[in-house]
Write a protein that holds these residues in place. Sequence first.
Motif, PDB file in Angstrom:
ATOM      1  N   SER B 412      94.889  93.235  46.138  1.00 56.05           N
ATOM      2  CA  SER B 412      95.228  94.223  45.110  1.00 56.05           C
ATOM      3  C   SER B 412      95.562  95.576  45.741  1.00 56.05           C
ATOM      4  N   ASN B 413      96.379  96.348  45.045  1.00 59.58           N
ATOM      5  CA  ASN B 413      96.732  97.721  45.447  1.00 59.58           C
ATOM      6  C   ASN B 413      97.160  97.809  46.913  1.00 59.58           C
ATOM      7  N   MET B 414      97.911  96.841  47.345  1.00 55.06           N
ATOM      8  CA  MET B 414      98.275  96.815  48.761  1.00 55.06           C
ATOM      9  C   MET B 414      99.375  97.815  49.104  1.00 55.06           C
ATOM     10  N   VAL B 415     100.224  98.080  48.133  1.00 55.72           N
ATOM     11  CA  VAL B 415     101.358  98.982  48.352  1.00 55.72           C
ATOM     12  C   VAL B 415     101.329 100.015  47.239  1.00 55.72           C
ATOM     13  N   CYS B 416     101.640 101.269  47.581  1.00 53.80           N
ATOM     14  CA  CYS B 416     101.802 102.233  46.500  1.00 53.80           C
ATOM     15  C   CYS B 416     103.183 102.857  46.560  1.00 53.80           C
ATOM     16  N   VAL B 417     103.612 103.307  45.408  1.00 52.09           N
ATOM     17  CA  VAL B 417     104.922 103.945  45.253  1.00 52.09           C
ATOM     18  C   VAL B 417     104.678 105.241  44.496  1.00 52.09           C
ATOM     19  N   PHE B 418     105.129 106.349  45.062  1.00 53.46           N
ATOM     20  CA  PHE B 418     104.931 107.616  44.357  1.00 53.46           C
ATOM     21  C   PHE B 418     106.004 108.622  44.723  1.00 53.46           C
ATOM     22  N   GLU B 419     106.155 109.593  43.847  1.00 53.75           N
ATOM     23  CA  GLU B 419     107.062 110.692  44.153  1.00 53.75           C
ATOM     24  C   GLU B 419     106.283 111.794  44.844  1.00 53.75           C
ATOM     25  N   PRO B 444     114.579 122.245  44.983  1.00 55.57           N
ATOM     26  CA  PRO B 444     113.374 121.609  45.511  1.00 55.57           C
ATOM     27  C   PRO B 444     113.676 120.205  46.021  1.00 55.57           C
ATOM     28  N   LYS B 445     112.915 119.795  46.994  1.00 57.76           N
ATOM     29  CA  LYS B 445     113.104 118.469  47.583  1.00 57.76           C
ATOM     30  C   LYS B 445     112.010 117.528  47.083  1.00 57.76           C
ATOM     31  N   VAL B 446     112.416 116.515  46.368  1.00 53.81           N
ATOM     32  CA  VAL B 446     111.490 115.518  45.838  1.00 53.81           C
ATOM     33  C   VAL B 446     111.887 114.177  46.443  1.00 53.81           C
ATOM     34  N   THR B 447     110.907 113.415  46.896  1.00 50.95           N
ATOM     35  CA  THR B 447     111.209 112.139  47.529  1.00 50.95           C
ATOM     36  C   THR B 447     110.391 111.021  46.882  1.00 50.95           C
ATOM     37  N   LEU B 448     110.776 109.808  47.173  1.00 54.83           N
ATOM     38  CA  LEU B 448     110.009 108.647  46.717  1.00 54.83           C
ATOM     39  C   LEU B 448     109.422 107.957  47.939  1.00 54.83           C
ATOM     40  N   VAL B 449     108.117 107.764  47.915  1.00 52.22           N
ATOM     41  CA  VAL B 449     107.440 107.157  49.058  1.00 52.22           C
ATOM     42  C   VAL B 449     106.924 105.763  48.689  1.00 52.22           C
ATOM     43  N   VAL B 450     107.212 104.801  49.545  1.00 49.93           N
ATOM     44  CA  VAL B 450     106.591 103.469  49.464  1.00 49.93           C
ATOM     45  C   VAL B 450     105.609 103.401  50.625  1.00 49.93           C
ATOM     46  N   ARG B 451     104.357 103.157  50.343  1.00 50.38           N
ATOM     47  CA  ARG B 451     103.339 103.233  51.404  1.00 50.38           C
ATOM     48  C   ARG B 451     102.472 101.972  51.461  1.00 50.38           C
ATOM     49  N   MET B 452     102.158 101.577  52.673  1.00 48.74           N
ATOM     50  CA  MET B 452     101.077 100.618  52.868  1.00 48.74           C
ATOM     51  C   MET B 452     100.284 101.078  54.082  1.00 48.74           C
ATOM     52  N   ALA B 453      99.065 100.606  54.182  1.00 48.32           N
ATOM     53  CA  ALA B 453      98.226 100.973  55.330  1.00 48.32           C
ATOM     54  C   ALA B 453      97.538  99.706  55.821  1.00 48.32           C
ATOM     55  N   ALA B 454      97.832  99.349  57.053  1.00 42.34           N
ATOM     56  CA  ALA B 454      97.230  98.150  57.632  1.00 42.34           C
ATOM     57  C   ALA B 454      96.070  98.558  58.527  1.00 42.34           C
ATOM     58  N   SER B 455      94.940  97.937  58.326  1.00 45.67           N
ATOM     59  CA  SER B 455      93.772  98.187  59.173  1.00 45.67           C
ATOM     60  C   SER B 455      93.607  97.006  60.109  1.00 45.67           C
ATOM     61  N   VAL B 456      94.225  97.130  61.276  1.00 51.18           N
ATOM     62  CA  VAL B 456      94.116  96.032  62.228  1.00 51.18           C
ATOM     63  C   VAL B 456      92.838  96.274  63.038  1.00 51.18           C
ATOM     64  N   ALA B 457      91.745  95.788  62.472  1.00 57.02           N
ATOM     65  CA  ALA B 457      90.407  96.077  62.973  1.00 57.02           C
ATOM     66  C   ALA B 457      90.196  97.587  62.986  1.00 57.02           C
ATOM     67  N   ASN B 458      90.106  98.188  64.160  1.00 60.78           N
ATOM     68  CA  ASN B 458      89.754  99.601  64.234  1.00 60.78           C
ATOM     69  C   ASN B 458      90.851 100.562  63.788  1.00 60.78           C
ATOM     70  N   TYR B 459      92.118 100.265  64.184  1.00 60.39           N
ATOM     71  CA  TYR B 459      93.216 101.189  63.930  1.00 60.39           C
ATOM     72  C   TYR B 459      93.751 101.048  62.519  1.00 60.39           C
ATOM     73  N   ASP B 460      94.188 102.159  61.954  1.00 63.22           N
ATOM     74  CA  ASP B 460      94.880 102.127  60.669  1.00 63.22           C
ATOM     75  C   ASP B 460      96.303 102.621  60.864  1.00 63.22           C
ATOM     76  N   TYR B 461      97.247 101.825  60.441  1.00 64.63           N
ATOM     77  CA  TYR B 461      98.662 102.203  60.492  1.00 64.63           C
ATOM     78  C   TYR B 461      99.127 102.473  59.071  1.00 64.63           C
ATOM     79  N   ILE B 462      99.626 103.660  58.855  1.00 65.61           N
ATOM     80  CA  ILE B 462     100.169 104.001  57.537  1.00 65.61           C
ATOM     81  C   ILE B 462     101.698 103.948  57.675  1.00 65.61           C
ATOM     82  N   VAL B 463     102.324 103.071  56.938  1.00 64.12           N
ATOM     83  CA  VAL B 463     103.785 102.966  57.029  1.00 64.12           C
ATOM     84  C   VAL B 463     104.392 103.466  55.728  1.00 64.12           C
ATOM     85  N   ASP B 464     105.219 104.495  55.841  1.00 66.28           N
ATOM     86  CA  ASP B 464     105.910 105.051  54.670  1.00 66.28           C
ATOM     87  C   ASP B 464     107.404 104.808  54.776  1.00 66.28           C
ATOM     88  N   TRP B 465     107.980 104.328  53.728  1.00 70.98           N
ATOM     89  CA  TRP B 465     109.442 104.341  53.565  1.00 70.98           C
ATOM     90  C   TRP B 465     109.711 105.425  52.541  1.00 70.98           C
TER      91      TRP B 465
END
Lengths: 729, 729
Positions: B412-419, B444-465
């Motif tokens: 659940s809630n694996m990916v989020c999409v927000f402005e 003004p500059k408004v963008t749309l972000v698609v985000r996920m965050a992978a926790s590969v054990a210790n490290y967390d990678y946040i990937v934004d498009w």
Amino acid sequence: MEGKNLLRYVFLLFVTVLFILFTLSNLSSPPSNTAELLDCAAYSPWCTSKNRIQSIKPEILQKPTAPTRRRHSADVPRHPLDPLTIPELNKVKEIIQKHEFFKNKAYALHSVVLEEPEKKVVLGWRKGEPLPLRKAAVVARAEGASHVLTVDLGSGEVTRHETGHLSGYPTMTVEDMTSATLAPLANADFNRTVVERGVDLADLACLPISTGWFGKSEEERRLVKVQCYSMKDTANFYMRPIEGLTVLVDLDTKQVLEIIDKGRNIPIPNAANTDYRFTHQNSYQRLVNPISIEQPKGPSFTIEDDHLVKWANWEFHLKPDPRAGVIISRAMVRDPDTGDMRSVMYKGLTSELFVPYMDPTNAWYFKTYMDAGEYGFGLQAMPLDPLNDCPRNAYYMDGVFAAADGAPYVRSNMVCVFESYAGDIGWRHSESPITGMEIREARPKVTLVVRMAASVANYDYIVDWEFQTDGLIRIKVGLSGILMVKGTTYTNTDQLNNQENLYGTLLSENVIGVIHDHFITFYLDMDVENTENSFVKVNLQREYTSPEESSRLSYLKAVRSVAKTEKDAQIKLKLYDPSEFHVVNPAKKTRVGNPVGYKVVPGATAANLLDLDDHPQRRGAFTNNQIWVTPYNESEQWAGGLFVYQSHGEDTLQVWSNRDRAIENKDIVVWYTLGFHHIPCQEDFPIMPTVSSSFDLKPVNFFESNPILKIPPNFEKDLPICKADDASA
Amino acid sequence: MEGKNLLRYVFLLFVTVLFILFTLSNLSSPPSNTAELLDCAAYSPWCTSKNRIQSIKPEILQKPTAPTRRRHSADVPRHPLDPLTIPELNKVKEIIQKHEFFKNKAYALHSVVLEEPEKKVVLGWRKGEPLPLRKAAVVARAEGASHVLTVDLGSGEVTRHETGHLSGYPTMTVEDMTSATLAPLANADFNRTVVERGVDLADLACLPISTGWFGKSEEERRLVKVQCYSMKDTANFYMRPIEGLTVLVDLDTKQVLEIIDKGRNIPIPNAANTDYRFTHQNSYQRLVNPISIEQPKGPSFTIEDDHLVKWANWEFHLKPDPRAGVIISRAMVRDPDTGDMRSVMYKGLTSELFVPYMDPTNAWYFKTYMDAGEYGFGLQAMPLDPLNDCPRNAYYMDGVFAAADGAPYVRSNMVCVFESYAGDIGWRHSESPITGMEIREARPKVTLVVRMAASVANYDYIVDWEFQTDGLIRIKVGLSGILMVKGTTYTNTDQLNNQENLYGTLLSENVIGVIHDHFITFYLDMDVENTENSFVKVNLQREYTSPEESSRLSYLKAVRSVAKTEKDAQIKLKLYDPSEFHVVNPAKKTRVGNPVGYKVVPGATAANLLDLDDHPQRRGAFTNNQIWVTPYNESEQWAGGLFVYQSHGEDTLQVWSNRDRAIENKDIVVWYTLGFHHIPCQEDFPIMPTVSSSFDLKPVNFFESNPILKIPPNFEKDLPICKADDASA
């Protein structure tokens, strides 16, 4: 023939009228110093022209209520670094007026700013104590010479008066710039060619272009090159160049020295689709719903005594400056363990810009701007537009500067300060399915932004100093505004034999966007904990293992080397020979023994590739490296030299650094140059979407551990309850 | 002696109990496929352990209401690229179970995902038409072999069944990972050394570490190395390594093959100050007032049929993926002039990661992770924390994946999409004092972000498009989470002869942060306007003038060269030999004749410096260049190969690219590798403030002109009226 005579007559009449106007404008009495002068009215002949926004429909615009205009007449300085106030500027004006040398002379003040007290005095000062002696540093032009003065505001004396500096002239005054653009109109040949090119003189918009220096011939005269545009049917005259017409003007006498009249075959590009003003669009595209940064309990920062910004764990002094734009001083961050405010940077500012265009032809080769030293990066920083240049929750700070006659004026809303939250993450960790521990911890990232935007004619530079709670300072430069374009006979690339002689990109019919670079050099007087710091290069080097030692053949090792002298710290970045660049305090170690430091973290950047012997590059030699480190010297603040206008490059950062002075365990200054290559594309027409790049100053073993470990996450109850404005229903 | 015997007895008892538990857990029936399974409960033995957050004070936490949990049992695919639904995954499970080869065999499914229809079928499909045939691509392990299957969901047939691939094994299943961490507990020697090192077995936390490949010896067996930590007194067990203890486990049999028991003299670092959980802080520091992104009229995007995102001028298909994390497909942007949706990218995803550590010693040399192919970047992407991982205005998307037995479960809630609106400026121009025209235009500059965050054990990678209205796509990777640290006897750097044999930085007493790199390689199947594109290098070269031609000696010229074959497009970035990298459509030109294109714009990055012959680097050879371009080939999507686990590097992007196929005017795929060098510092302890870097896909002569010229500025009336939540008073 009759017609031609009539035309001549009209011409002469026109020129005469213009000449009178021009003379009057130069003779006109200086603006009253009792008024809070506005930016435009007093200093530009165009302010009352037809260029004012017409036909505004107030119900469409409904601009936000302007922030309450602050009155500065009674400002008093409260901090040793506070800029000169209106009363102080008036006093300087009076002292100069009455000064033996200047009285009864024509003179112009090119710079009147606070002469900052010695660093040790500032560091020793505590709030509540009387301020150190207030002094003004003044640069004046009189009798064809540049004068550098110190005015003691206590005694009313001029305590220093030097003339005869190296090459170069002071920053142009706004009066220099505006009067230079009028000078060609007094020349019949100029007016004739303009009209013959089909431009009504009333539609003429001209720019004063710094000439640079290309050898001995330009010496001994303060020169500017004026080029003009048609502003018929568009506010975006920059897209309508009168190509090849260049007027050389003497800035001191306003005399037209030479008119180069080439390119008469090049049509002036069409005005269609060039105007960018909202009120001049025939339709608009609302792509997104309204969005806003909201702070239900108000902002988290205070600005004490008008200049001391306190936010989260940060404190710093902020002031507008006519040359640098903004100056950040005494930046300190709170230690989360001890609660102490710890010094990071004594002073940071935009020292110089260098913007060489890549077209060697007659009307373009000299375009090698140094926007801070030639035009005044702060002088060109116009009032920010609330809600659009800065978000709704911004605080605005005014600049108080002196005009050429010494009269103070107010540049309102020149700097804004606001908290930013983009939805980003300060730190996070979730436990993964591997362990299955039910942990999801994340903290929102909120930053404080100090922003100014300088409009150096066509280009807009947005400079942000962004402070993060984790101790990082990001210095970001955004480029927007309008390209400097070149007229051409081409209307389609299929007319070209090859693309190479365009020196750029065909952006629209008859319009070339010329290739250019931007370099922005920052002065960063780092004082990590205190003044004695060292610069350490931490180089990642490939090491090899022996076969019996490891199954791995290679790994990277961090090799530290302390820069002993300046030449050790002349840094060119290398992707395949990477280093970290630390400013450490060798006397201060963490609990486990690492030297306390901050590192300079480059972002995406571009290097200067011009030949080092090219005249512009000699002057712009401060961009020959991305990083330099010099010992602190109060006379070395402007990377291109104090007087860069037409300078020969004998007073640049490169010259200072090549002295190779000792920098280990000294009070050191780091210089960082951020670069952009810009090959224009059609998306840049008629106005450019912002392009940004940045670099960071980042704590490296400065704190004992993550300084934001203990910040709380967001909870729903803390967030605001919002509704749409009724008026918009 | 009595005591020792007793200890032995307790040991044996403990081990026996653990062994029984372990066996049971492996024999336990697969979770019911009728339930909407949650992430943790079914798949980790730790989920019910004491590691659950204890002593939560609800009045402090007051977590936001969880977004309504969507039920997926009845999901139906509506787009050819929609991921497999729960009913479809159940059908695949059933088909495999009944399949001649697999029935009555022990097997594990390592991947069950949609086998996407051929590109031309997807491009030809229109909404309302029946979906193309749905197929599943399945990777299974059975009888010690890897099987690649295609399952036709229409006919219920397995239409492809291949075994015997190159070297390497499929991505570990979550069951592989969790069972591997239990395996050492069945070994008395292991348990003995753990207890002798002072760690209660109940406090043990172990990680399954991919072994890489270092020569022939590891062949023919699927191996993992298990290393353990003490989680006594902290959830942050990563900071408490049992240094030098490495257990080699056979992943197929869970047999312990070897125990390397070194470093017994190295103390386990203290737990003090390592826990990062909010509820476990003895105090907290509120640095800023609440702040929120508010949209009084709601978000501007819609998500049609669960996966088709429509925002501003953008449209794209978005789906979670167990290996890539998220996949963006069919990204199209609206032309402001014609209103047409124009293709930019057919498919974009995180193809592989490569994270080599820089310590060649026994317990560390093999740490050269490939997080996507070894662990599943999407499998490790945990539920995002509303208000903290994503702002309040975010929409959340679930992932639906298959467990090892084929049973579907919901992440659940694996990916989020927000402005996002950070207060930045889309474009601006103010007229300067030079012209004095009263113009202040900013958007003004408004963008749309698609985000996920992978926790590969210790490290967390946040990937934004991040999608911008000006047509730019920014792909940003943020690193946070927890360092992989090494135990040491040192407690202060003054105990060191020299820093060099640390392989990192002493972060705290007995804790070394080991130097490492991160490389994240993106697959970008660019389809600019349509599939046939070319890759053009626009190189800026220094040109010299002749003395009579110009007062300038040098300038930069843009020299275009079209890549004919793959080797022409193996790009190493060079600061002093800079280029732009365009993907153009040679068949489509703008009005004035420029080829329509998008460019890849690198941001700050790091290059891989390991020796090319080093075993890890052979496998990670896809990081040998920052940019590669290959002709589209549906089998070439994973830069390290389909099976990277223990692979030998014969199926990497480098191998494909070295075939040197033609890429001019073809359907081409661009690969970009973003890199980070990480020399840890104390601020990274015990959890790291996020570090980010990014690159852009940016329109270059794609639009006729600035596509956001006509967007309106912000007006006060559009912004919300907000008040603080009453509850917070």
